[in-house]
Design a protein around this motif. Structure first.
Motif, short mmCIF file in Angstrom:
data_model
loop_
_atom_site.label_atom_id
_atom_site.label_comp_id
_atom_site.label_asym_id
_atom_site.label_seq_id
_atom_site.Cartn_x
_atom_site.Cartn_y
_atom_site.Cartn_z
N THR A 276 4.24 9.21 -0.73
CA THR A 276 5.68 9.08 0.61
C THR A 276 4.85 8.84 1.68
N ILE A 277 4.05 8.17 2.39
CA ILE A 277 4.47 6.98 2.98
C ILE A 277 4.03 5.67 2.80
N GLY A 278 3.50 5.71 1.14
CA GLY A 278 2.71 3.84 1.38
C GLY A 278 1.89 3.77 1.68
N VAL A 279 0.74 2.64 1.05
CA VAL A 279 0.24 2.13 1.52
C VAL A 279 -0.13 1.82 3.02
N ARG A 280 1.39 1.03 3.06
CA ARG A 280 0.69 0.24 4.81
C ARG A 280 0.87 1.10 6.14
N ARG A 281 1.45 2.68 5.52
CA ARG A 281 1.58 4.04 6.66
C ARG A 281 0.41 4.27 6.74
N VAL A 282 -0.04 4.81 5.59
CA VAL A 282 -2.07 5.34 5.41
C VAL A 282 -2.87 4.78 5.86
N VAL A 312 -9.01 18.12 9.27
CA VAL A 312 -8.11 16.83 9.29
C VAL A 312 -8.95 15.59 9.08
N LEU A 313 -10.47 15.74 9.74
CA LEU A 313 -11.02 14.66 9.52
C LEU A 313 -11.63 13.93 8.58
N GLY A 314 -12.05 15.23 7.50
CA GLY A 314 -11.61 15.20 6.36
C GLY A 314 -11.03 14.63 5.55
N ALA A 315 -10.16 15.04 5.57
CA ALA A 315 -8.82 15.36 4.91
C ALA A 315 -8.07 13.49 5.12
N SER A 316 -8.31 12.95 6.17
CA SER A 316 -7.61 11.97 6.15
C SER A 316 -9.30 10.02 6.35
N GLY A 317 -9.73 10.25 6.25
CA GLY A 317 -11.48 9.81 6.01
C GLY A 317 -10.99 9.62 4.42
N ILE A 318 -10.72 10.65 3.71
CA ILE A 318 -10.81 10.31 2.21
C ILE A 318 -9.96 8.99 1.32
N VAL A 319 -8.39 9.58 2.26
CA VAL A 319 -7.24 8.28 2.02
C VAL A 319 -7.32 6.83 2.50
N TRP A 320 -8.38 6.90 3.26
CA TRP A 320 -8.40 5.62 3.98
C TRP A 320 -9.36 5.38 2.46
N ASN A 321 -10.75 6.30 2.74
CA ASN A 321 -11.55 4.69 2.11
C ASN A 321 -11.08 5.05 0.35
N ILE A 322 -10.83 5.54 -0.53
CA ILE A 322 -10.19 5.42 -1.56
C ILE A 322 -8.99 4.14 -1.64
N SER A 323 -8.32 4.19 -0.60
CA SER A 323 -7.16 3.03 -0.91
C SER A 323 -8.05 1.88 -0.33
N SER A 324 -8.88 1.95 0.43
CA SER A 324 -9.66 0.48 0.60
C SER A 324 -10.36 -0.11 -0.31
N ARG A 325 -11.32 0.92 -0.81
CA ARG A 325 -11.75 0.67 -2.05
C ARG A 325 -11.10 0.09 -3.28
N VAL A 326 -10.10 0.50 -3.55
CA VAL A 326 -9.62 0.11 -4.22
C VAL A 326 -8.70 -0.84 -4.07
N ILE A 327 -8.20 -1.28 -2.93
CA ILE A 327 -7.66 -3.05 -2.50
C ILE A 327 -8.63 -3.80 -3.07
N LEU A 386 -4.26 -3.43 13.08
CA LEU A 386 -3.27 -2.04 11.28
C LEU A 386 -1.87 -2.47 11.29
N TRP A 387 -1.28 -2.33 13.08
CA TRP A 387 0.13 -1.91 13.15
C TRP A 387 0.84 -2.87 12.65
N ARG A 388 0.44 -4.00 12.64
CA ARG A 388 1.55 -5.74 11.87
C ARG A 388 1.43 -5.76 10.27
N VAL A 389 1.06 -4.39 9.56
CA VAL A 389 -0.19 -5.40 8.51
C VAL A 389 1.09 -5.54 7.27
N ASP A 390 0.60 -6.05 6.67
CA ASP A 390 1.54 -6.36 5.19
C ASP A 390 0.62 -5.81 3.89
N PRO A 391 0.87 -4.89 3.51
CA PRO A 391 0.14 -4.67 2.07
C PRO A 391 0.06 -5.35 0.90
#
Length: 426
Positions: A276-282, A312-327, A386-391
């Protein structure tokens, strides 16, 4: 061969579960043990400082070990060392009277061996699952880490440690032994390893590869800032629970259960969130959400608000950790993966002990509730990085082959249980 690989991953998965259950019991129990010895916020925060310092120091050696040696042997021996080390600490507690020192030694042991075990388990995954299954495999591993650390281990650890320091160390030691026994029969496909060179040369190669990749470098810097927040907050969180919140020591682990509940719930939405929001916004929004949860928990000092914020901390942290590991695994060549992963972890964890010191100092000077505001400020700083990051940004020296672009996460991340933000953000 495919069935053998599936069986191998299941074995790795089960061993990770046992080891992380032990981690959860030990890491939630050690701060509680410290409060039975001292009421000083700085000394209680020292447990987290010792743990994070050990992780940071062990980061680079673990990367070199992972790229040089057989992964199965590393997984077995890292757990065996945990058993022997905790046994020695337990003997010292029983025979002597240096309980606070023993708690610090246990934290140092837990941090250093966890880094080796976790780095090895992470790097072993591509040898056991196809590339298209990386996200699903890591979801299972980090989901197990989340549930065992926070959902099961933390409540048990807080309860046990409030009653007996000896039992609080003996139970994790047994579980580490179980983890070693489970992974010992693991069979991994042979890996062509380059000729061994001086460790310094291999470490420099890992850093050089990280420096050439602007996306990974920014993510590592943001992780460093988030880990300062993470360590500052959880270094004194037990004092927040037994002080302003007015709960007993044994309730500390139960409060941490909210992180696991939020993480498991959030994992079911992870794929939809990224789509929905894309990797960049995550990458940009996660630090703000994490920082906001720390700040609200600290400043409110209310049980209901704390439970919701930690979920909320747990929900947000999980999205960050999996995204960064796969990247990371999509962008880094296999022969360099251990060293680059360790370099990123060193960058992200190097300042974490500073967070523990800052948390203790702020709690001493201004009160434990204001540590939440401190953590919030570092979350905002991470979002700025990370605000100007390009995924889609590519490494400077070479173009990765398909399908290494991190945007592939939007198609491959499964709707399955994943991970755990309490131990470090990576």
């Amino acid at each position: 061969m495919e069935e053998e690989s599936r069986a191998g991953f299941r074995r790795l998965w089960l061993s990770t579960g046992s080891g992380n259950l032990a981690d959860g019991i030990l890491l939630a129990g050690l701060p509680v043990m410290a409060t039975t010895v001292t009421t000083s916020p700085s000394l209680v925060a020292g447990v987290q400082v010792a743990f994070m310092s050990a992780i940071a120091v062990a980061a680079l050696p673990s990367g070199v070990l992972t790229d040089r040696h057989d992964h199965r042997n590393l997984l077995v021996w890292s757990n065996v060392l945990r058993v022997l080390g905790l046994g020695a600490v337990l003997a010292a507690v029983v025979l002597g009277d240096w309980r606070l020192g023993a708690i610090y030694v246990a934290a140092l042991l837990a941090g250093s061996t966890e880094m080796v075990a976790d780095t090895t388990a992470e790097v072993a995954v591509p040898a056991l699952v196809p590339r298209a299954g990386l996200a699903a495999a890591h979801s299972r591993l980090v989901g197990t880490q989340l549930v065992m650390n926070d959902g099961v281990g933390a409540p048990i650890g807080g309860w046990i440690a409030a009653g007996s320091m000896s039992v609080g160390m003996a139970v994790p030691a047994v579980l580490y032994g179980v983890a070693a026994a489970i992974v010992r029969p693991l069979r991994l496909p042979p890996v062509d390893r380059p000729p061994r060179r001086p460790a310094r040369t291999e470490v420099v190669e890992g850093f050089a590869a990280l420096r050439r990749d602007p996306l990974l470098l920014r993510m590592g810097t943001a992780s460093m800032l988030m880990n300062v927040a993470n360590t500052a907050f959880f270094a004194v969180a037990v004092l927040l629970v037994i002080g302003p919140m007015g709960l007993p020591r044994s309730a500390y682990g139960a409060v941490l259960l909210a992180v696991a509940v939020g993480g498991v719930a959030g994992s079911g939405l992870a794929d939809r969130i990224v789509d929905t929001i894309g990797v960049r916004r995550v990458l940009q929004v996660s630090p703000l959400v994490l920082g906001g949860a720390y700040g609200l928990t600290g400043l409110a000092a209310d049980t209901a608000v704390t439970v919701v914020s930690l979920a909320v901390l747990g929900a947000s942290g999980i999205v960050w950790n999996i995204s960064s590991r796969v990247i990371r695994q999509q962008r880094v060549p296999a022969p360099l993966l251990g060293r680059v992963s360790a370099s990123i972890k060193l960058l992200s964890l190097a300042a974490a002990p500073v967070g523990g010191v800052l948390g203790g100092v702020v709690a001493d000077l201004a009160g434990v509730r204001w540590v939440g505001a401190l953590a919030l400020s570092f979350g905002v700083a991470a979002a700025v990085v990370l605000w100007r990051v390009d995924p889609d940004m590519q490494p400077r020296d070479d173009q990765p082959s398909e399908p290494t672009r991190p945007m592939a996460i939007r198609r491959s991340m499964p709707v399955e249980p994943p991970w755990h933000p309490l131990p470090p953000i990576r």
